[in-house]
Motif scaffolding. Sequence first.
Motif, PDB file in Angstrom:
ATOM      1  N   UNK A  78      42.378  27.145  -4.945  1.00  0.00           N
ATOM      2  CA  UNK A  78      41.161  26.586  -5.536  1.00  0.00           C
ATOM      3  C   UNK A  78      39.952  26.880  -4.651  1.00  0.00           C
ATOM      4  N   UNK A  79      40.126  26.694  -3.356  1.00  0.00           N
ATOM      5  CA  UNK A  79      39.041  26.890  -2.401  1.00  0.00           C
ATOM      6  C   UNK A  79      38.482  28.308  -2.463  1.00  0.00           C
ATOM      7  N   UNK A  80      39.374  29.295  -2.498  1.00  0.00           N
ATOM      8  CA  UNK A  80      38.930  30.692  -2.447  1.00  0.00           C
ATOM      9  C   UNK A  80      38.196  31.131  -3.706  1.00  0.00           C
ATOM     10  N   UNK A  81      38.445  30.449  -4.811  1.00  0.00           N
ATOM     11  CA  UNK A  81      37.823  30.852  -6.077  1.00  0.00           C
ATOM     12  C   UNK A  81      36.397  30.337  -6.243  1.00  0.00           C
ATOM     13  N   UNK A  82      35.990  29.368  -5.438  1.00  0.00           N
ATOM     14  CA  UNK A  82      34.710  28.698  -5.674  1.00  0.00           C
ATOM     15  C   UNK A  82      33.506  29.610  -5.460  1.00  0.00           C
ATOM     16  N   UNK A  87      29.502  30.493  -7.153  1.00  0.00           N
ATOM     17  CA  UNK A  87      28.478  30.897  -6.194  1.00  0.00           C
ATOM     18  C   UNK A  87      28.307  29.927  -5.044  1.00  0.00           C
ATOM     19  N   UNK A  88      29.345  29.131  -4.749  1.00  0.00           N
ATOM     20  CA  UNK A  88      29.272  28.190  -3.626  1.00  0.00           C
ATOM     21  C   UNK A  88      29.655  28.937  -2.353  1.00  0.00           C
ATOM     22  N   UNK A  89      28.791  29.000  -1.352  1.00  0.00           N
ATOM     23  CA  UNK A  89      29.105  29.758  -0.137  1.00  0.00           C
ATOM     24  C   UNK A  89      30.371  29.251   0.538  1.00  0.00           C
ATOM     25  N   UNK A  90      31.216  30.149   1.031  1.00  0.00           N
ATOM     26  CA  UNK A  90      32.471  29.733   1.664  1.00  0.00           C
ATOM     27  C   UNK A  90      32.298  28.752   2.815  1.00  0.00           C
ATOM     28  N   UNK A  91      31.174  28.822   3.524  1.00  0.00           N
ATOM     29  CA  UNK A  91      31.013  27.891   4.644  1.00  0.00           C
ATOM     30  C   UNK A  91      30.786  26.449   4.175  1.00  0.00           C
ATOM     31  N   UNK A  92      30.550  26.278   2.871  1.00  0.00           N
ATOM     32  CA  UNK A  92      30.418  24.926   2.322  1.00  0.00           C
ATOM     33  C   UNK A  92      31.765  24.360   1.873  1.00  0.00           C
TER      34      UNK A  92
END
Length: 297
Positions: A78-82, A87-92
Amino acid sequence: MAERPTEARHPSAEGLHAVPAAEVFSRLLNAQADAVDALRPALPALEKAAEAAARALAGGGRMAYAGAGSSGLMALADCLELAGTFGIPPDRTPMLFAGGASALLHMTGAVEDDPALAETDLARAALGPGDVVICLSASGGTPYTLAVARGAKARGAQVIGIANVAGSALLDMADFPLLLDTGPEVVAGSTRMAAATAQKVALNLMSVLVGIRLGHVHDGYMVNVVADNAKLRDRAARIVAAISGQDIAVARDALEQSEGAVKPAILIARGTAPEHARAALDASGGHLAPALAATTN
């Protein structure tokens, strides 16, 4: 083993080794369908959890994920798909996975029993007030996941706890407990099956509602998609065309003017100047519907 429902004997397990393949599949599929149905009583709790996660992200905080083994894999998926979907930056959306990247290539059980790994991962993630961490554990008692939950709370973050065993330690300590009562597995203790299926569906529901609350979903379209390959660039153009009511050529031109950003491109395709499109979206907090209303002639 019978102390936990996930370790108990499933009625469909009897003679599983001796029945035809079609019967094996039928029993397993029925169990998977039952796992999805187990979410229905959990929907009110899931809504509260998703709203809390959306508030954290909208307020500048982060929505972290944590887990070990199969539960960790559901969280990671789930995390990797965001980023690509919303368009949610991975650092968030940091991921705390027991054993780190090396455990993804060769999963071992020992890492989930090591709270020290959780402390290291927590220090690296630097979670604190304004952040939310989604902790998953089928048993609700995985030492790594519990250590993350305790440490995150001690640092001022809120904890969403997702577990498949009622009265488990994770649910007891979570600010937003979410019980997915999937019961026994057809293969006893194999929580990568029903328990993980329910977890995956719960995360899908949660992250979509988060995306909606952040303004990244409009009429079922992912309007904050990051178009970083040919397939997604084509999807972005089709989204712009569908919502703006213009043809695909106009949509592609609008995307050029918006440097690939879908929301402003929709407004541009409807005749709004690029600078006015961005101003309207800034005024609406990134939500497309009020920006459309504000720029309609």
